[in-house]
Design a protein around this motif. Structure first.
Motif, short mmCIF file in Angstrom:
data_model
loop_
_atom_site.label_atom_id
_atom_site.label_comp_id
_atom_site.label_asym_id
_atom_site.label_seq_id
_atom_site.Cartn_x
_atom_site.Cartn_y
_atom_site.Cartn_z
N UNK A 215 0.88 -1.38 -0.12
CA UNK A 215 -0.06 0.17 -0.02
C UNK A 215 0.82 1.09 0.07
N UNK A 216 1.93 1.31 -0.36
CA UNK A 216 2.88 2.32 -0.47
C UNK A 216 4.06 2.27 -1.80
N UNK A 217 4.48 3.05 -2.27
CA UNK A 217 5.43 3.09 -3.12
C UNK A 217 4.73 2.64 -4.64
N UNK A 218 5.71 2.71 -5.77
CA UNK A 218 5.25 2.12 -6.85
C UNK A 218 3.86 2.89 -7.30
N UNK A 219 3.98 3.87 -7.39
CA UNK A 219 2.70 4.78 -7.65
C UNK A 219 2.48 5.14 -9.37
N UNK A 220 3.35 4.71 -9.99
CA UNK A 220 3.55 5.08 -11.54
C UNK A 220 2.52 4.07 -12.50
N UNK A 221 2.45 4.32 -13.56
CA UNK A 221 1.36 3.77 -14.45
C UNK A 221 2.40 2.99 -15.61
N UNK A 222 3.24 3.48 -16.10
CA UNK A 222 4.17 3.14 -17.05
C UNK A 222 5.83 2.98 -16.73
N UNK A 223 5.99 3.95 -16.15
CA UNK A 223 7.53 4.02 -15.96
C UNK A 223 7.87 4.26 -14.39
N UNK A 224 8.84 3.80 -14.30
CA UNK A 224 9.55 3.92 -12.97
C UNK A 224 10.03 5.33 -12.50
N UNK A 225 10.00 6.45 -13.43
CA UNK A 225 10.60 7.65 -13.53
C UNK A 225 10.33 8.36 -12.20
N UNK A 226 9.21 8.75 -12.12
CA UNK A 226 8.82 9.49 -10.90
C UNK A 226 8.99 8.75 -9.51
N UNK A 227 8.88 7.36 -9.43
CA UNK A 227 8.83 6.73 -8.31
C UNK A 227 10.42 6.90 -7.75
N UNK A 228 11.48 6.67 -8.98
CA UNK A 228 12.83 6.71 -8.48
C UNK A 228 13.27 8.35 -8.16
N UNK A 229 12.76 9.21 -8.89
CA UNK A 229 12.79 10.70 -8.43
C UNK A 229 12.47 11.11 -7.14
N UNK A 230 11.29 10.43 -6.74
CA UNK A 230 10.69 10.84 -5.58
C UNK A 230 11.04 10.11 -4.53
N UNK A 231 11.89 8.89 -4.66
CA UNK A 231 12.38 8.10 -3.46
C UNK A 231 11.16 7.23 -3.21
N UNK A 232 9.92 6.82 -4.01
CA UNK A 232 8.90 5.85 -3.63
C UNK A 232 9.07 4.69 -4.41
N UNK A 233 10.34 4.39 -5.18
CA UNK A 233 10.40 3.11 -5.76
C UNK A 233 10.90 1.99 -4.95
#
Length: 254
Positions: A215-233
């Motif tokens: 229930x946390x992290x990995x919020x993206x739809x297609x790419x992991x870009x924003x998760x990696x940039x924002x530390x949520x990957x």
């Protein structure tokens, strides 16, 4: 106001198209799951029926702005959709595909993070997370408020950014396939892709399943870009998940 009935008819037609696309795509991947993972969905039939009900309601919500935009494209020139491939350089075709996917992914990432705030989660997003574990039928299983947030993004983009009608069809195909396959409860892509260089940038079922587990992290739809940039990957090896990407043909979890 003579155009109002025509717009309503267009919205109804798009609702039928979106609903049919959902039933065909989710039905295909559910059938594939029965072939590759026999019995995986058998205990989940009440959940699946609930997912289908919410998804068909979401299809109706998606159909309204889509129908308005479709009428506007054909009758009023409201959109930047074009059919002449010579209108823009050929290199713009793949660029527009990536641009649409990236902007859609950006919208999805930030609205998804907002929906995980406690108030919004209880109000709307809990419907989607009631699917435990998610199935191929869960890709559009949204509360109406969440469905509205997802329904406006592509119509907004076609009003703002030029796109060839064929590329738009490809965007919708990618959106449908990734939305369904990321929820179906097993990884259809081979391990070398998921854990290779390409998999480090793309979201597949293995990556998205971690979101549904924690229930946390990995919020993206297609790419992991924003998760990696924002530390949520959440890296694929970071949790003791039952959902490690298996070799093709091997059952998840054993």
């Amino acid at each position: 106001m003579d155009y109002v009935p025509a717009i309503l008819l267009s919205a109804l037609a798009m609702t039928a198209i979106v609903g049919g696309r959902y039933l065909l795509s989710s039905g295909f991947f559910a059938w594939l799951t029965r072939r590759v993972r026999p019995g995986q969905y058998d205990p989940l039939q009440p959940q699946i029926r609930r997912e289908i009900r919410w998804s068909l309601l979401s299809a109706a919500i998606y159909g309204v702005p889509a129908g308005i935009v479709a009428w506007g494209w054909q009758n009023a020139g409201w959109t930047r959709i074009y059919t002449d491939p010579d209108l823009y350089p050929l290199w713009y075709l793949p660029l527009s595909l990536f641009l649409y996917l990236f902007l859609h992914d950006t919208w999805f990432y930030w609205t998804h993070r907002l929906l995980h705030q406690p108030r919004w989660f209880r109000l709307a997003h809990a419907v989607h997370h009631d699917s435990r574990p998610p199935t191929a039928w869960a890709a559009m299983s949204f509360h109406p408020l969440e469905a509205i947030s997802g329904a406006v993004v592509i119509p907004a983009l076609v009003i703002a950014i030029p796109i060839h009608v064929g590329v738009l069809g490809l965007v919708l195909l990618v959106m449908t396939v990734m939305g369904v396959s990321n929820h179906m409860g097993w990884e259809m892509f081979p391990r070398w892709l998921v854990h290779g260089k390409l998999g480090k940038g793309l979201i597949t079922a293995t990556h998205h399943e971690k979101h549904h587990e924690s229930y946390r992290g990995n919020y993206g739809l297609y790419f992991r870009f924003w998760d990696r940039v924002c530390g949520t990957d959440i890296g694929l090896a970071d949790t003791g998940s039952r959902f490690a990407a298996p070799p093709r043909g091997k059952r998840v979890g054993g």
